[in-house]
Design a protein around this motif. Sequence first.
Motif, PDB file in Angstrom:
ATOM      1  N   HIS A 285       0.891  -1.392  -0.058  1.00 12.14           N
ATOM      2  CA  HIS A 285      -0.021   0.033   0.187  1.00 12.14           C
ATOM      3  C   HIS A 285       0.959   1.261  -0.035  1.00 12.14           C
ATOM      4  O   HIS A 285       1.812   1.486   0.957  1.00 12.14           O
ATOM      5  N   VAL A 286       0.703   2.138  -0.977  1.00 13.78           N
ATOM      6  CA  VAL A 286       1.614   3.485  -0.944  1.00 13.78           C
ATOM      7  C   VAL A 286       0.422   4.615  -0.947  1.00 13.78           C
ATOM      8  O   VAL A 286      -0.520   4.569  -1.688  1.00 13.78           O
ATOM      9  N   GLU A 287       0.912   5.430  -0.344  1.00 14.68           N
ATOM     10  CA  GLU A 287       0.076   6.978  -0.218  1.00 14.68           C
ATOM     11  C   GLU A 287       0.984   7.897  -0.565  1.00 14.68           C
ATOM     12  O   GLU A 287       1.892   8.370   0.184  1.00 14.68           O
ATOM     13  N   LEU A 288       0.530   8.612  -1.841  1.00 17.51           N
ATOM     14  CA  LEU A 288       1.422   9.913  -2.102  1.00 17.51           C
ATOM     15  C   LEU A 288       0.923  10.917  -1.273  1.00 17.51           C
ATOM     16  O   LEU A 288      -0.217  11.524  -1.937  1.00 17.51           O
ATOM     17  N   GLY A 289       1.923  11.578  -0.507  1.00 18.50           N
ATOM     18  CA  GLY A 289       1.309  12.698   0.075  1.00 18.50           C
ATOM     19  C   GLY A 289       1.496  14.030  -0.665  1.00 18.50           C
ATOM     20  O   GLY A 289       1.990  13.829  -1.712  1.00 18.50           O
ATOM     21  N   GLU A 290       1.034  15.125  -0.140  1.00 17.56           N
ATOM     22  CA  GLU A 290       0.908  16.385  -0.939  1.00 17.56           C
ATOM     23  C   GLU A 290       2.508  16.780  -1.172  1.00 17.56           C
ATOM     24  O   GLU A 290       2.799  17.773  -2.064  1.00 17.56           O
ATOM     25  N   ASP A 291       3.310  16.464  -0.201  1.00 18.21           N
ATOM     26  CA  ASP A 291       4.601  16.766  -0.901  1.00 18.21           C
ATOM     27  C   ASP A 291       5.279  15.951  -1.714  1.00 18.21           C
ATOM     28  O   ASP A 291       6.241  16.469  -2.552  1.00 18.21           O
ATOM     29  N   ARG A 292       4.511  14.938  -2.421  1.00 25.40           N
ATOM     30  CA  ARG A 292       5.043  14.169  -3.572  1.00 25.40           C
ATOM     31  C   ARG A 292       4.121  14.618  -4.727  1.00 25.40           C
ATOM     32  O   ARG A 292       4.590  14.569  -5.859  1.00 25.40           O
ATOM     33  N   SER A 293       2.851  14.833  -4.463  1.00 29.66           N
ATOM     34  CA  SER A 293       1.853  15.137  -5.771  1.00 29.66           C
ATOM     35  C   SER A 293       1.000  16.115  -5.480  1.00 29.66           C
ATOM     36  O   SER A 293       0.225  15.718  -4.311  1.00 29.66           O
ATOM     37  N   LEU A 294       0.491  17.101  -5.921  1.00 28.23           N
ATOM     38  CA  LEU A 294      -0.513  18.222  -5.918  1.00 28.23           C
ATOM     39  C   LEU A 294      -1.294  18.015  -6.943  1.00 28.23           C
ATOM     40  O   LEU A 294      -2.524  18.561  -7.243  1.00 28.23           O
ATOM     41  N   PHE A 295      -1.162  16.921  -7.746  1.00 30.11           N
ATOM     42  CA  PHE A 295      -2.108  16.917  -8.963  1.00 30.11           C
ATOM     43  C   PHE A 295      -3.603  16.244  -8.868  1.00 30.11           C
ATOM     44  O   PHE A 295      -4.119  15.948  -9.806  1.00 30.11           O
ATOM     45  N   GLY A 296      -4.021  15.749  -7.573  1.00 30.98           N
ATOM     46  CA  GLY A 296      -5.375  15.199  -7.512  1.00 30.98           C
ATOM     47  C   GLY A 296      -5.438  13.998  -8.020  1.00 30.98           C
ATOM     48  O   GLY A 296      -4.406  13.087  -7.969  1.00 30.98           O
ATOM     49  N   HIS A 297      -6.816  13.816  -8.368  1.00 31.66           N
ATOM     50  CA  HIS A 297      -7.199  12.444  -9.101  1.00 31.66           C
ATOM     51  C   HIS A 297      -6.256  12.111 -10.288  1.00 31.66           C
ATOM     52  O   HIS A 297      -5.936  11.022 -10.559  1.00 31.66           O
ATOM     53  N   ASP A 298      -5.800  13.110 -11.078  1.00 31.30           N
ATOM     54  CA  ASP A 298      -5.028  13.051 -12.113  1.00 31.30           C
ATOM     55  C   ASP A 298      -3.810  12.603 -12.141  1.00 31.30           C
ATOM     56  O   ASP A 298      -2.781  12.518 -13.089  1.00 31.30           O
TER      57      ASP A 298
END
Length: 529
Positions: free
Chosen positions: A498-511
């Motif tokens: 299970h991997v969760e990309l935090g906002e420090d790694r991605s701000l692109f939302g669902h896309d």
Amino acid sequence: MSAPRAVRQLANGLFRRTNPRTRFLPAQRSIHSTSRLPSQVAAGQPIVEAERPTEVPAVNPPLSFPCLDALDKKTQTLTKKRSLSGPEPSYAPGATETFHCPSPLLLDWGGVLPSFDIAYESWGTLNADKSNAILLHTGLSASSHAKSTPANSKAGWWEKFIGPGAPIDTDKYFVICTNVLGGCYGSTGPSSKDPLANDQPYATRFPILTMQDMVRAQFRLLDWMGIEKLYASVGSSMGGMQSLAASVLHPERVGKLVSISGCARSHPYSVAMRHTQRQVLMNDPAWSSTRGNYYSAIPPHAGMKLAREIATVTYRSGPEWELRFGRRRADPSKPPALCPDFLIETYLDHAGEKWCLEYDANSLLYVSKAMDLFDLGKEHMDMLEGVRKSNEHKLEQFGAGKPTPKPEVGGADLCNLTLPDTPYEEQESTAEIMNKDTEIKAAAQDNEPPADLVKGMQGLRDIPALVLGVASDILFPAWQQREIAAALRKVGNRKVTHVELGEDRSLFGHDTFLLDLEGVGGELKRFLG
């Protein structure tokens, strides 16, 4: 003039400028005028139009509406094209391969397709024992064109994720991507010809679909290819839902499971957002006046544009838009307008405009509804299985040597829901709701998935799984991927990543799944091996 007489004359549209200080002019047409704009004529909709104010010198001149002018112009253009070259558009994404299944397909909610087509594309080479196949599932509106091919050099929607040395390495794997059943890019859907109705488009005669129905059609393709077991089932967004559905339906035929930004059951928020998209689309006069049978007329491009704008709001994140657009206006030198004015408004307007004629409106309705109906809970799946069994007799009509059945005429309307006589009222106190919310949050913090969902996913105990979510995703929030992972572990699966990309790694939302080659692609490559 007496006041009552003046009121009567104004109501009758007869008020005239008899005093130099009065700004009223003679009414140009009655408020109940039957004259229509070109777009209304084209849509065949008898719309009553309110009187437009006559332009006169004034302190506050009327606003202009270039966005509506552009809409009228597009409708007029489509009207001319229709008269010259037939219905618009063709929804052709480019060259694909097509699998035609001549045998009928029974759908979960009782519909039957006497035959169907699945458009697909492939990359890489299938090995001798056919053990290196990866089935790639798409999002709602995507075609099978995930990567460019010799027959279609246009970049695909996952162009950089597929290829030699890429996250899905075509030196190792044979990759198959299909256009979903119900779509409009080569697979059978509402815009396809109905063989039981003189080859007229199915339109809204097309039966209600589920994610499982789409997967069953895909596995017919795999059967035809002679692929008994997939190396992996991979999907993002709606494709993540399909990837889970494939593993639940055929656990013995899936080697690895990948679900990116997906869910195991649709959440009320995402259902609500898709509902609003369908409503604005169905209220487009071109759709409502034909009840979805618009294929020989003008497609509901205005409704499709608005639906896409609503969808785009859910695809990205607020922090990203703050960085990209802020509160900047498109042209600060001009006064504010009610048409697109802020940069974010022009972005949404462009997103809707470029897409509104690229995808069939009825496909959007059917495929998005299938997303809403998705629920891998055991109670729901048992109910669907009961419905399927009660409708299995329908397949007998298509037996060898039997005549093709004719569609029923004048049958009962399957949709008989009506609004209640009294409006909805809250049945619980705010305190009760907040107590429930506290219980739900506590369960979420303990990673406790619903027991019914765990029962529904029992068959996934032995399938290695990658479940990836994104913290900035508001359409498929990260807690839904945590729920999938927790349910898999609860059934005894010891091979869950299970991997969760935090906002420090991605701000692109669902896309994010479309854009983040390093984050999403890197995790995918490591998992596939």
